[in-house]
Write a protein that holds these residues in place. Sequence first.
Motif, short mmCIF file in Angstrom:
data_model
loop_
_atom_site.label_atom_id
_atom_site.label_comp_id
_atom_site.label_asym_id
_atom_site.label_seq_id
_atom_site.Cartn_x
_atom_site.Cartn_y
_atom_site.Cartn_z
N SER A 186 18.69 36.48 51.32
CA SER A 186 18.65 35.23 52.08
C SER A 186 17.80 34.20 51.36
O SER A 186 18.18 33.01 51.28
CB SER A 186 18.10 35.48 53.48
N ALA A 187 16.64 34.63 50.86
CA ALA A 187 15.76 33.71 50.14
C ALA A 187 16.47 33.16 48.90
O ALA A 187 16.39 31.96 48.59
CB ALA A 187 14.47 34.41 49.75
N ARG A 188 17.15 34.05 48.18
CA ARG A 188 17.88 33.61 46.98
C ARG A 188 18.93 32.57 47.34
O ARG A 188 19.05 31.53 46.67
CB ARG A 188 18.54 34.82 46.31
N LEU A 189 19.68 32.81 48.40
CA LEU A 189 20.74 31.88 48.80
C LEU A 189 20.17 30.56 49.30
O LEU A 189 20.74 29.49 49.02
CB LEU A 189 21.61 32.52 49.87
N MET A 190 19.06 30.60 50.04
CA MET A 190 18.46 29.36 50.55
C MET A 190 17.98 28.48 49.39
O MET A 190 18.19 27.27 49.38
CB MET A 190 17.31 29.67 51.51
N ILE A 191 17.32 29.11 48.42
CA ILE A 191 16.84 28.35 47.27
C ILE A 191 18.01 27.84 46.43
O ILE A 191 18.02 26.70 45.97
CB ILE A 191 15.91 29.21 46.41
N ALA A 192 19.03 28.68 46.26
CA ALA A 192 20.21 28.28 45.49
C ALA A 192 20.90 27.09 46.14
O ALA A 192 21.32 26.14 45.45
CB ALA A 192 21.18 29.45 45.38
N ASP A 193 21.02 27.09 47.47
CA ASP A 193 21.63 25.96 48.17
C ASP A 193 20.80 24.70 48.00
O ASP A 193 21.33 23.60 47.86
CB ASP A 193 21.79 26.28 49.66
N ALA A 194 19.45 24.88 48.03
CA ALA A 194 18.57 23.72 47.94
C ALA A 194 18.62 23.07 46.56
O ALA A 194 18.57 21.84 46.43
CB ALA A 194 17.14 24.12 48.26
N VAL A 195 18.72 23.89 45.50
CA VAL A 195 18.73 23.34 44.13
C VAL A 195 20.14 23.21 43.57
O VAL A 195 20.31 22.86 42.40
CB VAL A 195 17.86 24.22 43.19
N LYS A 196 21.13 23.54 44.40
CA LYS A 196 22.54 23.43 44.01
C LYS A 196 22.85 24.29 42.77
O LYS A 196 23.50 23.84 41.83
CB LYS A 196 22.91 21.96 43.71
N LEU A 197 22.40 25.53 42.80
CA LEU A 197 22.64 26.44 41.68
C LEU A 197 23.66 27.48 42.10
O LEU A 197 23.42 28.30 42.98
CB LEU A 197 21.33 27.13 41.26
N ASP A 198 24.84 27.44 41.47
CA ASP A 198 25.90 28.38 41.78
C ASP A 198 25.44 29.82 41.55
O ASP A 198 24.72 30.11 40.60
CB ASP A 198 27.12 28.09 40.88
N GLN A 199 25.88 30.73 42.45
CA GLN A 199 25.41 32.12 42.38
C GLN A 199 26.49 33.11 41.94
O GLN A 199 26.34 34.32 42.14
CB GLN A 199 24.86 32.53 43.75
N LYS A 200 27.53 32.63 41.32
CA LYS A 200 28.58 33.54 40.87
C LYS A 200 28.16 34.37 39.67
O LYS A 200 28.60 35.50 39.49
CB LYS A 200 29.86 32.75 40.56
N SER A 201 27.30 33.82 38.81
CA SER A 201 26.87 34.56 37.61
C SER A 201 25.56 35.30 37.89
O SER A 201 24.70 34.83 38.63
CB SER A 201 26.69 33.61 36.42
N TYR A 202 25.39 36.46 37.22
CA TYR A 202 24.17 37.24 37.38
C TYR A 202 22.96 36.49 36.84
O TYR A 202 21.84 36.61 37.37
CB TYR A 202 24.30 38.59 36.65
N ALA A 203 23.15 35.71 35.80
CA ALA A 203 22.03 34.96 35.21
C ALA A 203 21.45 33.99 36.23
O ALA A 203 20.21 33.90 36.38
CB ALA A 203 22.51 34.21 33.97
N HIS A 204 22.30 33.27 36.95
CA HIS A 204 21.82 32.33 37.95
C HIS A 204 21.09 33.05 39.08
O HIS A 204 20.12 32.53 39.64
CB HIS A 204 22.99 31.52 38.50
N ARG A 205 21.57 34.23 39.43
CA ARG A 205 20.89 34.99 40.48
C ARG A 205 19.51 35.45 40.02
O ARG A 205 18.54 35.44 40.78
CB ARG A 205 21.74 36.20 40.89
N LEU A 206 19.41 35.83 38.75
CA LEU A 206 18.13 36.28 38.20
C LEU A 206 17.12 35.15 38.14
O LEU A 206 15.92 35.36 38.35
CB LEU A 206 18.34 36.88 36.81
N TYR A 207 17.57 33.92 37.83
CA TYR A 207 16.66 32.78 37.75
C TYR A 207 15.85 32.63 39.03
O TYR A 207 14.67 32.24 38.99
CB TYR A 207 17.45 31.49 37.51
N ILE A 208 16.48 32.94 40.16
CA ILE A 208 15.81 32.78 41.44
C ILE A 208 15.15 34.08 41.89
O ILE A 208 14.03 34.08 42.42
CB ILE A 208 16.81 32.31 42.51
N ALA A 209 15.82 35.21 41.65
CA ALA A 209 15.33 36.49 42.18
C ALA A 209 14.03 36.95 41.54
O ALA A 209 13.13 37.46 42.22
CB ALA A 209 16.40 37.56 42.00
N VAL A 210 13.89 36.77 40.22
CA VAL A 210 12.69 37.28 39.52
C VAL A 210 11.40 36.67 40.07
O VAL A 210 10.46 37.40 40.40
CB VAL A 210 12.82 37.04 38.00
#
Length: 481
Positions: free
Chosen positions: A346-370
Motif C-alpha cells: 500500500s505504501a509503495r502504491l501511494m507513493i507511486a501514485d503521488a510521484v506518478k511512477l509507473d509500477q509495471k517494472s521491477y526497477a520502479h517498484r524497487l526505487y520505492i520499496a528499498v
Amino acid sequence: MYSFLISLAVLVVGYLLYGKIVERVFGPDPKRATPAMTKADGVDFVPLPTWKVYMIQFLNIAGTGPIFGAIMGSKFGPSSYLWIVFGCIFAGAVHDFFSGMLSLRNGGAGLPDIIKKYLGKGTSAVMLVFAVLLMMLVGAVFVYSPAIILGDIAGGKMMLWISVILLYYIVATLLPIDKIIGRFYPIFAFALIFMAIALAVCLFVKWPSIPEVWDGLGNMGRESGLLEGQAIFPCLFITIACGAISGFHATQSPLMARCLKSEKLGRPIFYGAMITEGIVALIWAAVGSYFFYGGGAAEVGSTLSAQAPSVVTAVSKSWLGVLGGVLAILGVVAAPITSGDTAFRSARLMIADAVKLDQKSYAHRLYIAVPLFMVACQLLWFNISDENGFNTIWRYFGWANQTLSCFTLWAITAFLTKSRKGGWYIITMLPAAFMTSVCLTYICVDRIGFRLPQAWIPYLATGIFCASVALYYILRSKKEK
C-alpha cells in the motif's frame, strides 16, 4: 460469558440491519464497470473470485490486530466488549465500506487521492505522509509480533526471524498481487478464522467465570495493577483499534477494490469483513478476560505480565495442543506477516501514485520499496532492545492508526454532504468527531505524547468533540454560500 454471547449476536444483527442501511445510502450500481475490468494490468488491477477477495480483505485488515489489541484491551474489563461491538457496527464497518466503495467509484484510487478529492490538496499531502508513516509502523509491528511467537514456538534468536520475515516482505511486496497474495492468503485467512472458532468452542466448554458488562464498566486494569496511568477514555479506544475501527483498513480496501467484479459486492466484502474481524476480536477479548481475570494465566503456565504475543502462544498450546501450535503459526504468525507485506504494498502504491511512477517494472517498484524497508528496519531497531518494546510500538501504531481513521471519516462525510444524501452525513460525522476527540486527547495525556494531567481528560474530550462538529458546520456553510 453471557456478555460475550450477547455481543456476538449484536454484531451479526448489526451487519444484517445497519449494514443494509449504509449500503442504501451509498447506492451501489451493479451495471457500472469496476476498475478490475477497466484497468486490468496483471499486477495490481486483477479480477479475482468473490470468495477470494473476501478472504484476502479479511486477512489484510485483520492480521493480528483484532487479537493483540483485544487481549491488551481486555485488561480494561468488559467495557472492551461494548467498544468492539458499537465501534465495529457504527464506525469501523462504515469506514471500511465507504473507503472501499469510494475507491471503486474513483477508478481504484488510493486513500491519498480520495482525501485529495474530498478534503483538498493540503489535507491530502499531510495525510500521505501520515499514511506512509503508519504503513511503516504496521510493517514494524507485524515483523515484531510474529518474530516473538516464532521464537516461543520454534526457538532461535528473534533477530533471525526478523531477518527472514523482512526478506519475505521484500519478495511479496514486489510480486504481482495474484502470485502470492491471491494464491495463498485465503488459506491463512481460513486458519485465522478456524483458530478463533476453536478457541470459542473451548470457551463454551470451559464456561469460565469472567467479568460481565452488568458487573460494572470501571477500569479493572487500573484497580488490579495491570494498567498504570491508562484511563478507559481515551486509551481503550486506541488499544483496541483493528477490532473496532482502524485507519489502516482504508489503505487496504483500495487493494481489493481493484480486484472486485461488481459494486454489489461491497457490503459483504468491506462491511462484512469488518464484522468478521469484530467477531474475532470479541473471542480474543473473552480469552484475554479469562487469562487476566479468570485464572487463565496460571492454567496455561504463564504470568499476568506476559505480552500479547506470548499470551497467544501460551493459550494456543495449552488449549489446542499440537493443533494449537499449527494454528498459531498459520493464524497469528502468517496473518501479521501478510498484513505487513500488504502494508508495504500500500505504501509503495501511494507513493507511486503521488510521484506518478509507473509500477509495471521491477526497477520502479524497487526505487520505492528499498527506502521503505530501510525506515522499517530503523523503527524495529529502536524497539527490539526494550523488554517492553512491543507494548511501546503498539501505542505509537494505535495512535497513528486511529488518527488516520479520522482523515478517512471526515473525507467520507464530505462525500456524503457533496452528494446531497440528505442528513445521512451524520452516520460518519459523529464517528469522525468522536475519533478526533479520542486521538487528540490521547496524544495530550499519554506517555508517548504531552503527558498532560489525566484530570483534564473530560474537558479535553468534550471540547475537541464539540469543536470538531462546530468546525464542520462552519466549513459546510461557507462552501454552500
